[in-house]
Scaffold this motif. Structure first.
Motif, PDB file in Angstrom:
ATOM      1  N   GLY A  24       0.822  -1.215   0.000  1.00  0.00           N
ATOM      2  CA  GLY A  24       0.000   0.000   0.000  1.00  0.00           C
ATOM      3  C   GLY A  24       0.850   1.256   0.000  1.00  0.00           C
ATOM      4  N   TRP A  26       0.048   4.408   1.657  1.00  0.00           N
ATOM      5  CA  TRP A  26      -0.254   5.438   2.665  1.00  0.00           C
ATOM      6  C   TRP A  26       0.993   6.059   3.274  1.00  0.00           C
ATOM      7  CZ3 TRP A  26      -0.779   4.450   8.421  1.00  0.00           C
ATOM      8  CH2 TRP A  26      -1.322   5.558   9.083  1.00  0.00           C
ATOM      9  N   ASP A  55      -2.637  -1.274  -3.043  1.00  0.00           N
ATOM     10  CA  ASP A  55      -3.723  -0.544  -2.380  1.00  0.00           C
ATOM     11  C   ASP A  55      -3.419   0.957  -2.301  1.00  0.00           C
ATOM     12  OD1 ASP A  55      -6.209  -0.629  -0.673  1.00  0.00           O
ATOM     13  OD2 ASP A  55      -4.813   0.272   0.763  1.00  0.00           O
ATOM     14  N   ARG A 128     -14.498   5.093   4.992  1.00  0.00           N
ATOM     15  CA  ARG A 128     -15.119   5.055   6.322  1.00  0.00           C
ATOM     16  C   ARG A 128     -16.627   5.047   6.093  1.00  0.00           C
ATOM     17  NH1 ARG A 128     -10.691   4.130   7.392  1.00  0.00           N
ATOM     18  NH2 ARG A 128      -9.289   4.992   8.968  1.00  0.00           N
ATOM     19  N   SER A 157     -14.267   0.060   4.424  1.00  0.00           N
ATOM     20  CA  SER A 157     -13.057   0.080   5.255  1.00  0.00           C
ATOM     21  C   SER A 157     -13.380   0.718   6.600  1.00  0.00           C
ATOM     22  CB  SER A 157     -11.931   0.849   4.574  1.00  0.00           C
ATOM     23  OG  SER A 157     -10.791   0.860   5.405  1.00  0.00           O
ATOM     24  N   GLN A 183     -11.875  -3.676   4.678  1.00  0.00           N
ATOM     25  CA  GLN A 183     -10.450  -3.382   4.952  1.00  0.00           C
ATOM     26  C   GLN A 183     -10.313  -2.821   6.369  1.00  0.00           C
ATOM     27  OE1 GLN A 183      -6.829  -0.566   3.320  1.00  0.00           O
ATOM     28  NE2 GLN A 183      -8.149  -1.477   1.788  1.00  0.00           N
ATOM     29  N   TRP A 212      -4.914  -3.805   7.251  1.00  0.00           N
ATOM     30  CA  TRP A 212      -3.889  -2.760   7.131  1.00  0.00           C
ATOM     31  C   TRP A 212      -3.060  -2.594   8.412  1.00  0.00           C
ATOM     32  CZ3 TRP A 212      -4.516   1.765  10.146  1.00  0.00           C
ATOM     33  CH2 TRP A 212      -5.812   2.105  10.557  1.00  0.00           C
ATOM     34  N   SER A 213      -1.864  -2.022   8.217  1.00  0.00           N
ATOM     35  CA  SER A 213      -0.907  -1.733   9.308  1.00  0.00           C
ATOM     36  C   SER A 213      -0.520  -2.948  10.146  1.00  0.00           C
ATOM     37  CB  SER A 213      -1.426  -0.615  10.223  1.00  0.00           C
ATOM     38  OG  SER A 213      -1.244   0.636   9.623  1.00  0.00           O
ATOM     39  N   LEU A 215       2.334  -3.929  10.942  1.00  0.00           N
ATOM     40  CA  LEU A 215       3.462  -3.634  11.842  1.00  0.00           C
ATOM     41  C   LEU A 215       3.133  -2.493  12.798  1.00  0.00           C
ATOM     42  CD1 LEU A 215       6.527  -3.862   9.400  1.00  0.00           C
ATOM     43  CD2 LEU A 215       5.528  -5.629  10.874  1.00  0.00           C
ATOM     44  N   SER A 217       2.405   0.528  12.004  1.00  0.00           N
ATOM     45  CA  SER A 217       3.202   1.642  11.466  1.00  0.00           C
ATOM     46  C   SER A 217       4.711   1.491  11.709  1.00  0.00           C
ATOM     47  CB  SER A 217       2.711   2.987  12.016  1.00  0.00           C
ATOM     48  OG  SER A 217       1.637   3.460  11.235  1.00  0.00           O
ATOM     49  N   LYS A 223      12.188  -1.353  15.838  1.00  0.00           N
ATOM     50  CA  LYS A 223      13.156  -0.271  15.613  1.00  0.00           C
ATOM     51  C   LYS A 223      12.978   0.906  16.566  1.00  0.00           C
ATOM     52  CE  LYS A 223      10.935   1.913  11.611  1.00  0.00           C
ATOM     53  NZ  LYS A 223      11.094   2.103  10.173  1.00  0.00           N
ATOM     54  N   ARG A 233       8.624   6.615  10.386  1.00  0.00           N
ATOM     55  CA  ARG A 233       7.264   7.168  10.418  1.00  0.00           C
ATOM     56  C   ARG A 233       6.844   7.669  11.793  1.00  0.00           C
ATOM     57  NH1 ARG A 233       2.236   3.542   8.596  1.00  0.00           N
ATOM     58  NH2 ARG A 233       3.331   3.534   6.589  1.00  0.00           N
ATOM     59  N   THR A 289       9.129   1.789   2.908  1.00  0.00           N
ATOM     60  CA  THR A 289       9.774   2.997   2.375  1.00  0.00           C
ATOM     61  C   THR A 289      11.114   2.643   1.726  1.00  0.00           C
ATOM     62  OG1 THR A 289      10.894   3.430   4.474  1.00  0.00           O
ATOM     63  CG2 THR A 289       8.769   4.504   4.149  1.00  0.00           C
ATOM     64  N   GLN A 293      13.188  -3.175   3.369  1.00  0.00           N
ATOM     65  CA  GLN A 293      12.007  -3.488   4.197  1.00  0.00           C
ATOM     66  C   GLN A 293      11.085  -4.445   3.455  1.00  0.00           C
ATOM     67  OE1 GLN A 293      10.184   0.304   5.033  1.00  0.00           O
ATOM     68  NE2 GLN A 293      11.643   0.843   6.631  1.00  0.00           N
ATOM     69  N   ASN A 297      10.013  -8.098   4.641  1.00  0.00           N
ATOM     70  CA  ASN A 297       8.593  -8.380   4.918  1.00  0.00           C
ATOM     71  C   ASN A 297       8.074  -9.555   4.091  1.00  0.00           C
ATOM     72  OD1 ASN A 297       8.875  -6.280   6.642  1.00  0.00           O
ATOM     73  ND2 ASN A 297       7.740  -4.804   5.428  1.00  0.00           N
TER      74      ASN A 297
HETATM   75  N1  LIG Z   1      -8.115   1.614   5.080  1.00  0.00           N
HETATM   76  C1  LIG Z   1      -7.464   2.391   5.916  1.00  0.00           C
HETATM   77  O1  LIG Z   1      -8.053   3.205   6.639  1.00  0.00           O
HETATM   78  C2  LIG Z   1      -5.972   2.283   5.961  1.00  0.00           C
HETATM   79  C3  LIG Z   1      -5.244   2.950   6.966  1.00  0.00           C
HETATM   80  C4  LIG Z   1      -3.873   2.807   6.972  1.00  0.00           C
HETATM   81  C5  LIG Z   1      -3.242   2.027   6.013  1.00  0.00           C
HETATM   82  N2  LIG Z   1      -3.976   1.419   5.030  1.00  0.00           N
HETATM   83  C6  LIG Z   1      -3.339   0.627   3.958  1.00  0.00           C
HETATM   84  O2  LIG Z   1      -2.473  -0.341   4.506  1.00  0.00           O
HETATM   85  C7  LIG Z   1      -1.154  -0.153   3.980  1.00  0.00           C
HETATM   86  C8  LIG Z   1      -0.137  -0.631   4.985  1.00  0.00           C
HETATM   87  O3  LIG Z   1      -0.265   0.123   6.172  1.00  0.00           O
HETATM   88  P1  LIG Z   1       1.037   0.621   6.915  1.00  0.00           P
HETATM   89  O4  LIG Z   1       1.935   1.325   5.944  1.00  0.00           O
HETATM   90  O5  LIG Z   1       0.621   1.326   8.134  1.00  0.00           O
HETATM   91  O6  LIG Z   1       1.697  -0.809   7.271  1.00  0.00           O
HETATM   92  P2  LIG Z   1       2.774  -1.210   8.381  1.00  0.00           P
HETATM   93  O7  LIG Z   1       3.406  -2.444   7.870  1.00  0.00           O
HETATM   94  O8  LIG Z   1       2.151  -1.261   9.723  1.00  0.00           O
HETATM   95  O9  LIG Z   1       3.816  -0.010   8.384  1.00  0.00           O
HETATM   96  C9  LIG Z   1       4.641   0.208   7.275  1.00  0.00           C
HETATM   97  C10 LIG Z   1       5.751   1.180   7.645  1.00  0.00           C
HETATM   98  O10 LIG Z   1       6.590   0.624   8.674  1.00  0.00           O
HETATM   99  C11 LIG Z   1       7.972   0.799   8.327  1.00  0.00           C
HETATM  100  N3  LIG Z   1       8.495  -0.542   8.002  1.00  0.00           N
HETATM  101  C12 LIG Z   1       8.008  -1.433   7.098  1.00  0.00           C
HETATM  102  N4  LIG Z   1       8.711  -2.566   7.099  1.00  0.00           N
HETATM  103  C13 LIG Z   1       9.670  -2.421   8.028  1.00  0.00           C
HETATM  104  C14 LIG Z   1      10.697  -3.260   8.486  1.00  0.00           C
HETATM  105  N5  LIG Z   1      10.845  -4.485   7.988  1.00  0.00           N
HETATM  106  N6  LIG Z   1      11.513  -2.789   9.464  1.00  0.00           N
HETATM  107  C15 LIG Z   1      11.360  -1.555   9.970  1.00  0.00           C
HETATM  108  N7  LIG Z   1      10.396  -0.690   9.561  1.00  0.00           N
HETATM  109  C16 LIG Z   1       9.547  -1.132   8.604  1.00  0.00           C
HETATM  110  C17 LIG Z   1       7.980   1.758   7.137  1.00  0.00           C
HETATM  111  O11 LIG Z   1       7.912   3.111   7.600  1.00  0.00           O
HETATM  112  P3  LIG Z   1       9.214   4.025   7.883  1.00  0.00           P
HETATM  113  O12 LIG Z   1      10.372   3.486   7.107  1.00  0.00           O
HETATM  114  O13 LIG Z   1       8.776   5.389   7.438  1.00  0.00           O
HETATM  115  O14 LIG Z   1       9.411   3.962   9.362  1.00  0.00           O
HETATM  116  C18 LIG Z   1       6.665   1.429   6.457  1.00  0.00           C
HETATM  117  O15 LIG Z   1       6.179   2.456   5.643  1.00  0.00           O
HETATM  118  C19 LIG Z   1      -1.134   1.335   3.635  1.00  0.00           C
HETATM  119  O16 LIG Z   1      -0.133   1.681   2.711  1.00  0.00           O
HETATM  120  C20 LIG Z   1      -2.506   1.506   3.048  1.00  0.00           C
HETATM  121  O17 LIG Z   1      -2.544   1.013   1.724  1.00  0.00           O
HETATM  122  C21 LIG Z   1      -5.321   1.537   5.013  1.00  0.00           C
END
Ligand SMILES: NC(=O)c1ccc[n+]([C@@H]2O[C@H](COP(=O)([O-])OP(=O)(O)OC[C@H]3O[C@@H](n4cnc5c(N)ncnc54)[C@H](OP(=O)(O)O)[C@@H]3O)[C@@H](O)[C@H]2O)c1
Length: 320
Positions: A24, A26, A55, A128, A157, A183, A212-213, A215, A217, A223, A233, A289, A293, A297
């Motif tokens: 995704g 976001w 996404d 939403r 979602s 979602q 979603w999310s 990890l 965020s 880390k 982030r 990012t 990563q 993942n």
């Molecule tokens: N429907 C909704 O309301 C909603 C809301 C939120 C998200 N989403 C969707 O879900 C997707 C995923 O959500 P998310 O980005 O929050 O997922 P997440 O996996 O919880 O967080 C991803 C972030 O964590 C860090 N990261 C990822 N892999 C890592 C690793 N192996 N080691 C250390 N840091 C790591 C990176 O940020 P940094 O490098 O910047 O730290 C990355 O951008 C979004 O892109 C979006 O498409 C939907």
């Protein structure tokens, strides 16, 4: 490119198959990662590793994520991709440029399709619930978009189980295409709503679930154990930091380290594999990012997530 073989899962009762891991945009593409070479490298690597679901949302950096990801996705055969976008959050100060009214949905899809550069999206999410619009008005607009071929499946979602059930009931009564997917947020840290309401409701209705999310965020990667790494982030966003980084969450995430070491994997891989193994989950949407990563993942696909391992992880991280 990567060793882990991708799994594909049916999206609920529909015939659509999604990769168990999705990517995704976001806060990332067109936002914290503006460099187009990096965006291209990450998305291309994901596609080459078998990720078929990407996404997006109109509101991610006000259309910039749609443009940034769409530019790269245009390089791949369209039929090999499942592209989603979303509608609900305000895109300007205009009174009608928000929500799930027929007007906003019909106008938003045109703008999203233009920004992504595709004649249709596979999944169109109501980002939403909209308390100001009757569900029937929203469902009818989605049904029309499906008949027009601009959307293949519609979804919700962060709706409650009751709202999802109501949407299905309205569609049944009016003979409209039902929402095929929800979602919700799901991670070891934020899991209760999914487990209590969303998973049972979606399984009963035959709806797919793309979460979603995984990890939280980035919190679950470990880390943030000792501080706030530059540029990450939860360092950048004070709001997100307030909801995830506490002394209690740090202590809990540290408890995952010896389990990951024992399993020969990382904490991120454990957290993603846990989410992929939850009942009713079609697919886990990850974010990255950096190329490294993404590579790490994708290794979640190799983790052997037994019931015993799930219990150990849940005991280490209290829900909420
Ligand atoms: N429907 C909704 O309301 C909603 C809301 C939120 C998200 N989403 C969707 O879900 C997707 C995923 O959500 P998310 O980005 O929050 O997922 P997440 O996996 O919880 O967080 C991803 C972030 O964590 C860090 N990261 C990822 N892999 C890592 C690793 N192996 N080691 C250390 N840091 C790591 C990176 O940020 P940094 O490098 O910047 O730290 C990355 O951008 C979004 O892109 C979006 O498409 C939907």
């Amino acid at each position: 490119m990567f060793n882990a073989a991708m799994q594909y899962r049916k999206m609920g009762a529909s015939g659509l198959r999604l990769s168990a891991l999705a990517l995704g945009g976001w806060t990332t593409y067109g936002a914290s990662v503006k460099d187009s070479d990096t965006v291209e490298r990450i998305i291309t690597a994901a596609f080459e590793a078998g990720v078929n679901f990407f996404d997006i949302s109109d509101v991610y950096e006000k259309g910039e994520a749609e443009k940034s990801m769409g530019k790269v996705l245009a390089k791949f055969p369209r039929h090999e991709l499942v592209i989603s976008t979303k509608v609900f959050w305000p895109m300007s100060d205009d009174v009608n440029d928000k929500g799930l009214s027929r007007k906003h949905i019909m106008e938003s899809i045109e703008k999203s399709l233009r920004r992504i550069g595709t004649p249709y999206v596979d999944l169109y999410f109501c980002h939403r619930p909209d308390p100001d619009t009757p569900i029937e008005e929203t469902a009818r607009a989605m049904d029309d978009l499906i008949h027009q071929g601009k959307v293949l499946y519609w979804g919700t979602s962060e709706w409650s189980a009751d709202q999802i059930r109501e949407a299905h009931a309205v569609c049944d009564k009016r003979n409209l295409v039902k929402p095929a997917v929800e979602q919700p947020q799901l991670s070891l840290i934020k899991r209760q709503k999914f487990l209590d309401e969303i998973s049972p409701a979606c399984r009963a209705l035959g709806a797919g679930v793309v979460t979603w999310s995984p990890l939280a965020s980035g919190m679950l990667s470990g880390k943030y154990d000792e501080g706030l790494p530059q540029g990450a982030r939860l360092t950048r966003s004070e709001n997100l930091r307030a909801s995830y980084v506490t002394e209690a969450s740090r202590a809990a995430v540290k408890k995952l380290k010896p389990i990951a070491d024992e399993m020969g994997c990382t904490r991120s891989q454990l957290a993603i594999a846990w989410a992929m193994a939850q009942s009713g989950v079609t697919c886990v949407i990850t974010g990255a990012t950096k190329f490294e990563q993404l590579k790490e993942n994708l290794g979640a696909l190799k983790v052997n997530m037994t019931d015993e391992l799930k219990r150990r992880l849940e005991a280490a991280i209290p829900a909420g």
